[in-house]
Design a protein around this motif. Structure first.
Motif, PDB file in Angstrom:
ATOM      1  N   GLU A  50       0.810  -1.227   0.000  1.00  0.00           N
ATOM      2  CA  GLU A  50       0.000   0.000   0.000  1.00  0.00           C
ATOM      3  C   GLU A  50       0.836   1.265   0.000  1.00  0.00           C
ATOM      4  OE1 GLU A  50      -3.776  -0.469   2.479  1.00  0.00           O
ATOM      5  OE2 GLU A  50      -2.492  -2.048   3.334  1.00  0.00           O
ATOM      6  N   LYS A  53      -0.510   4.710  -0.879  1.00  0.00           N
ATOM      7  CA  LYS A  53      -1.387   5.423   0.053  1.00  0.00           C
ATOM      8  C   LYS A  53      -0.613   6.183   1.132  1.00  0.00           C
ATOM      9  CE  LYS A  53      -4.824   1.725  -0.463  1.00  0.00           C
ATOM     10  NZ  LYS A  53      -5.558   0.652   0.245  1.00  0.00           N
ATOM     11  N   GLN A 250      -6.233  -5.880  -4.389  1.00  0.00           N
ATOM     12  CA  GLN A 250      -6.374  -5.289  -3.058  1.00  0.00           C
ATOM     13  C   GLN A 250      -7.296  -6.108  -2.162  1.00  0.00           C
ATOM     14  OE1 GLN A 250      -4.931  -2.191  -1.557  1.00  0.00           O
ATOM     15  NE2 GLN A 250      -3.498  -3.044  -3.050  1.00  0.00           N
ATOM     16  N   TRP A 251      -8.306  -6.741  -2.729  1.00  0.00           N
ATOM     17  CA  TRP A 251      -9.171  -7.593  -1.911  1.00  0.00           C
ATOM     18  C   TRP A 251      -8.374  -8.768  -1.360  1.00  0.00           C
ATOM     19  CZ3 TRP A 251     -11.525 -12.533  -2.013  1.00  0.00           C
ATOM     20  CH2 TRP A 251     -12.623 -12.672  -1.164  1.00  0.00           C
ATOM     21  N   ARG A 272      -5.505   0.800   4.574  1.00  0.00           N
ATOM     22  CA  ARG A 272      -5.811   2.227   4.571  1.00  0.00           C
ATOM     23  C   ARG A 272      -6.770   2.516   3.415  1.00  0.00           C
ATOM     24  NH1 ARG A 272      -1.265   6.920   4.887  1.00  0.00           N
ATOM     25  NH2 ARG A 272      -1.543   6.548   7.115  1.00  0.00           N
ATOM     26  N   GLY A 273      -7.755   3.353   3.667  1.00  0.00           N
ATOM     27  CA  GLY A 273      -8.701   3.708   2.626  1.00  0.00           C
ATOM     28  C   GLY A 273      -8.083   4.576   1.538  1.00  0.00           C
ATOM     29  N   PRO A 274      -8.621   4.527   0.333  1.00  0.00           N
ATOM     30  CA  PRO A 274      -9.712   3.638  -0.064  1.00  0.00           C
ATOM     31  C   PRO A 274      -9.211   2.212  -0.249  1.00  0.00           C
ATOM     32  CG  PRO A 274      -8.941   4.875  -1.963  1.00  0.00           C
ATOM     33  CD  PRO A 274      -8.176   5.398  -0.773  1.00  0.00           C
ATOM     34  N   GLY A 275      -9.939   1.292   0.305  1.00  0.00           N
ATOM     35  CA  GLY A 275      -9.548  -0.108   0.212  1.00  0.00           C
ATOM     36  C   GLY A 275     -10.678  -0.985   0.691  1.00  0.00           C
ATOM     37  N   PRO A 276     -10.689  -2.238   0.302  1.00  0.00           N
ATOM     38  CA  PRO A 276     -11.794  -3.129   0.662  1.00  0.00           C
ATOM     39  C   PRO A 276     -11.774  -3.512   2.136  1.00  0.00           C
ATOM     40  CG  PRO A 276     -10.083  -4.336  -0.485  1.00  0.00           C
ATOM     41  CD  PRO A 276      -9.676  -2.903  -0.540  1.00  0.00           C
ATOM     42  N   LYS A 277     -12.945  -3.802   2.645  1.00  0.00           N
ATOM     43  CA  LYS A 277     -13.111  -4.345   3.986  1.00  0.00           C
ATOM     44  C   LYS A 277     -13.853  -5.670   3.869  1.00  0.00           C
ATOM     45  CE  LYS A 277     -13.286   0.155   6.305  1.00  0.00           C
ATOM     46  NZ  LYS A 277     -14.087   1.057   7.196  1.00  0.00           N
TER      47      LYS A 277
END
Length: 297
Positions: A50, A53, A250-251, A272-277
């Motif tokens: 990441e 980010k 990213q997932w 860290r956003g933006p990113g999947p949860k």
């Protein structure tokens, strides 16, 4: 020295707190986890870490944290950027913090071999004798580097000591690189380790990949170097369903960080956003997959 690079160099995750702040305490626990499971060094500030980010100051602090936890092991920092000035400045700062080398992937927009050579001429005019890992990853960069072009770069720039081979088909390209390079160079492989056994059979010196079970990556490398080919394939195949599950951009990184949290390497699995949860369905699928695999804790 990069000429001695071999074995597993994990592409390290960047730990975050739930609010998105960098978790500097987990840099040490994560490093210890990687080394305990066979890593000879780490590649930090990679795409799966990441890095895109992070601010410049955060990138330098993360690299410094991994250096502090390395206890003499090799730390390679990803510095690729379409902005040459920013790449040069990040290189200067991470090397000042004690990194051993930087990894550079050429930026999009390069169309010809001449463009490629001119780009690296500009890079090395500015960074000098910094040791470099050349990342060959056209799926991410959009830049296709032919074997003759890579050979030309190796002949022109002795600072390049390692190729990270992530072009497809990677085993065939590794065979060509081994046959056509005119000076010794190390080759490490990425693509989430999905083709590791075949790449090692073609002459790769080890994996530069991330996986929540790094002991599989290091174990396969060790078995292959001992000539125990069938056992290496068996070990790889044992972990393949989870390896494939994590190889989903990213997932997949969200899955990997959840696994690292469960294994005690991270305090928090957050991206860290933006990113999947991961939602409850994602976690239930992961639980079921693991229940069928009988993996170590």
């Amino acid at each position: 020295m990069l000429s001695e690079t071999k074995g597993l160099h994990v592409v390290a995750q960047t730990p975050f707190h739930p609010d998105g702040a960098v978790d500097h305490d987990s840099l040490r626990t994560l490093s210890q986890f990687y080394y305990r499971h066979g890593a000879q060094g780490l590649t930090v500030l990679g795409v799966s870490g990441e890095a895109q980010k992070l601010t410049m100051d955060e990138s330098v602090a993360v690299a410094a944290g991994f250096v502090a936890a390395a206890e003499g092991r090799r730390i390679i920092a990803g510095v690729s950027s379409p902005n040459l000035a920013q790449m040069v400045e990040l290189t200067r700062q991470v090397m000042a913090e004690g990194c051993d080398a930087v990894m550079i992937c050429p930026p999009g927009g390069i169309r010809t071999d001449e463009d490629l050579v001119r780009y690296f001429e500009a890079v090395f005019e500015r960074i000098g004798d910094v040791p470099v890992v050349l990342q060959d990853f056209p799926a991410a960069s959009g830049v296709v580097m032919s074997v003759p072009a890579i050979v030309r770069l190796l002949e022109a720039f002795p600072q390049i000591g390692v190729i990270k081979a992530e072009d497809f088909p990677s085993p065939k390209k590794i065979s060509r690189l081994r046959a056509e390079t005119t000076r010794p160079v190390r080759i490490l492989t990425g693509n989430n380790g999905q083709y590791l056994v075949q790449e090692l059979e073609r002459g790769a010196d080890g994996p530069m990949a991330g996986f929540s079970y790094p002991e599989m990556l290091s174990g396969v490398y060790e078995l292959m170097t001992e000539g125990r080919r069938a056992e290496a394939h068996d070990l790889f195949n044992r972990f393949l369903p989870l390896l494939k599950h994590e190889a989903q951009g990213q997932w997949g990184i969200a899955l990997r960080k959840e696994m690292l949290r469960r294994r005690g390497a991270l305090a928090c699995a957050a991206l860290r956003g933006p990113g999947p949860k991961l939602d409850d369905t994602d976690l239930a699928e992961l639980d079921f997959l693991l229940s069928r695999m009988d993996l170590p804790a």
